[in-house]
Each structure stands twice: as C-alpha cells, then as structure tokens.
Write a protein that holds these residues in place. Sequence first.
Motif, short mmCIF file in Angstrom:
data_model
loop_
_atom_site.label_atom_id
_atom_site.label_comp_id
_atom_site.label_asym_id
_atom_site.label_seq_id
_atom_site.Cartn_x
_atom_site.Cartn_y
_atom_site.Cartn_z
N LEU A 169 16.84 84.91 -0.90
CA LEU A 169 16.08 85.79 -0.45
C LEU A 169 15.65 85.57 1.03
CD1 LEU A 169 15.44 88.73 -0.85
CD2 LEU A 169 13.30 87.86 -2.00
N LYS A 170 14.96 84.66 1.23
CA LYS A 170 14.56 84.13 2.55
C LYS A 170 15.54 84.21 3.68
CE LYS A 170 14.76 79.33 1.78
NZ LYS A 170 14.17 78.02 1.56
N GLU A 171 16.77 84.03 3.54
CA GLU A 171 17.77 84.42 4.30
C GLU A 171 18.46 85.75 4.32
OE1 GLU A 171 18.93 81.88 6.59
OE2 GLU A 171 17.37 80.61 5.60
N ILE A 172 18.41 86.46 3.17
CA ILE A 172 18.84 87.81 3.13
C ILE A 172 18.10 88.66 3.78
CG2 ILE A 172 19.11 89.55 1.41
CD1 ILE A 172 21.31 87.60 1.27
N ILE A 173 16.53 88.58 3.86
CA ILE A 173 15.78 89.39 4.67
C ILE A 173 15.96 89.27 6.07
CG2 ILE A 173 14.11 89.53 2.80
CD1 ILE A 173 12.38 87.82 4.17
#
Length: 456
Positions: free
Chosen positions: A285-289
């Motif tokens: 998620l830290k990359e997706i956001i």
Amino acid sequence: MRLKVLILAVLYTFLLSYANPLREEIESLTKDQSVDVGIYVESLATKSFKFALKDKQPFIPASNQKILTTASAIINLTPDYRFKTQILTDGFVKDGVLKGNLYLKGGADPSLSYEDLKSFADYLKQIGILKIEGDIIGDNSFFLEEGRGHGWPEKDFEYCFTAPFSALSLNENCLRLELISDKKRVSVKMYPDNEYYEIVNNLAISKKYSDYKVKAEGRKIYLTGYIKPLSKAEVSIPVKNPSLHTTSAFYKMMKESGIKITGKYHLGKTPPNANTIITHKSQPLKEIIKKANKDSNNFYAEQIFRTLGKEILGKGDTETSATVVINTLKKVGIDVSNIRIYDGSGLSKFNQLTPESIAKILSYMYNTPYFFDFYQSLAVAGTDGTLKHRFKDVKGKIYAKTGYIKGVKNLSGYILSDNGEVYVFSILVNNLKSTEIANKIQESVCLILANGKTQL
C-alpha cells in the motif's frame, strides 16, 4: 506564577506580530474577490506557531480528499497491505484438461495490468492446463457496487480520469485505442484487447487534416472522421461494465496463449469450495498511495477508499467506506461535524472538509511510525507529481497534495522551513472564477513559511 503568565503573554504578542503579515497578505489578495479562503498552519517540531482563518468552515476539498483516504488506509490497513487477485476453479485437471469453471476473483487491485493477465495464462500453461471445459467467470463481489461516485461531473464521463471503480479492474479501467493509417485505410487496435467491445471503424484518409471522433454506445465503439495517411494517433476512453470487460480480456488472452476454452465468459460468484490456483499480490500500500497522491489518480483513490469499507467493516461500498474514514478522524481527535464524504478521490462536488480537519490528520500522521511512508507519497515542489512545475524557488521544501475541480483549487501538506521548522498547512480556496487568485494565495503563504519568515 505571574512571571510564567507574563512570559506567555509576551510570547503570544510575538506570535501575533508574525502572523499578521500572513493575514495582511491574504486580505490584500482576496480584497474585492468573490472567493472563499480557509487556512490552517501550525509548526510541528516546536509547536511555537499557529495561524488560522475560517479553519472550521466546510469547503469543497477536491483532490485534498485523497489525504483523508490514503491516511485512513495507512492507519487501518498498514503500509504493507497488498491487494489480491486470485484464479480459482471448481473443477479438476485430467490429461491437460480442466474440467470445470475458472474464476478470476478481484480484490480491488488498482494496479492490475494486461501483463498480469498474461502471466496468469502463462502459469496455467506451465502447470499443464491446455484446455478448459467450462466457463471463465469474473468475480467482482469484493465491492458491493461498481461505477462512479455521487456528484461526479457527468460532462467528464468520457475521460479516463473519471473511469468507474470496480473490484475487478484492468489497466485502470481505461481502454486505449491506437489508430494507424497507411495510404488507403485506417486500422484500429485496442489495448487491452478484449471481446467485450466491437470496433465500428468509419475512419477515412484525408491528405489535408486529421479530425475524428470516438463514441462508445453499449458494447460498440464508433470511430468517425479523417486521419492523415501514414500517421499514428491514440485516444483513451473509460470502459463501461469494467468487471465484465476485465473478464473478457482474460478470456481472450487465454485463447490467444493457446488454451482452448469450450465455454463462455460472464460474471458470477466463486463457490466457497473452489480451489486456488494463483494468488497475485500487488505492491504494498505504501507504494500504491504514491499514485493516488503524487499523480492525483482518482481511480487509485476510489479503489483504496472502498477497500477500507470492505476490510474494516465488511462492506465494499461508499457509505461504509465513508464511515471508516469518519471513525478514523474521530479516533485521532478531529471534529467531524462539518465533514461530508461522498467518495475517496474528491471528484464529488458534495464532499466537505475543513482546513483544520485536513491539517489535523496531517499532523497526526507526522507523529506515527509510518509517517515516512505517507510523506513520500505526496508531490514534491518543483520535483515531481502535480507540483513538478510549481514552487521552483523553494524546490524540495514543500510536500503536498493539490486539489482542483471547477471553482476550487486547494493545497495541503508539509513545509520544510529555512528556520528548521516543519509546518503543516491546509489552504482551501472555493468559489473561484479563475485559478490565478488561488495560486497567489497559496504561493504567498507557502513562500513565507518555507523562507522562515515566522521564526521568533
């Protein structure tokens, strides 16, 4: 005790003297302008400075809504959360033949690509499946709804930045058409290729000019107009019925990879006793956001938003997801009385946030172990994302989220000041006739902060 009170009074006087230039600057910029401005600024490292103007008043946030969506996702799902897409079957394999149905089960992955589908097909062949005696069934039940948000601008529905959300999506639910002409005719290719849409190609060659139109009606895409000879052009449109479109693309991909399929493709729910063949996981998620915040990608934000509702309260719909965000704000001590949430991206004109609520969630994130993951998702002044061409005089000092829809231009985030301070800020400007006044207000405030003009 009297000495302490005297010191605090003197300090307060100093603070006001340094806040006044901000207020005077804003008042001079907004004088005789029919705009509504709300501001909240606070120093995070020393807590020595605070400035507020209409900070508790509700404003249309536009894409500043994504701050609440992504922060709530990091808080509730953790930075390492990954979206899952699965391939399952209710049958068995014998002599290279899968006797039963194959299910493509979506888990709301906003990054699922055509290349991922190809890797699924390649793996099925590797494990010996050469024929499927059954149907290809897309399962989009992770979300309870599919489509667009309440209050989204209908005039923009032909553009990919309003592509519909779905638990089973592909290539951000945006179909790219490539138009290639020789000297006599024009050919059209679809990416991703699929069996959902039929191209009706009425394009002709013109030596004088290129002028064409693309219109989707049902499952047909009509192309009319003229293209110059020996040329190439591209156009992108949002897909309709994204889950079925994704399933059709997978169906065609498998057939083209050499897997024979006797059945058809359609939507349905995976039976509870189905066996899992493939579990594909997205980046964390830290990359997706980063895609949602730096690039202000609406589709990514909507997928994240509805995943919150599903994972935390068991329902992947707008109302449940809004409840998760509201509950998150309450838990960190934010007043939600003037907050209204209708989507995760900020496209809805019915969303309402206050400058204080945005700044407070940013301030909360600053004091969490996952601040760095969130901070890195924001656009950097003069460097990348939606701030690549703004604030070049203070390049690298502002990490923020932009927000723009008609009549609205907002900016919220963090400022690394020359005085060693870190400021959190939210500048919301509504009722605009042009964006010029909003730019001036945001630039004036941010430059004062970045250059350390508030230092005592």
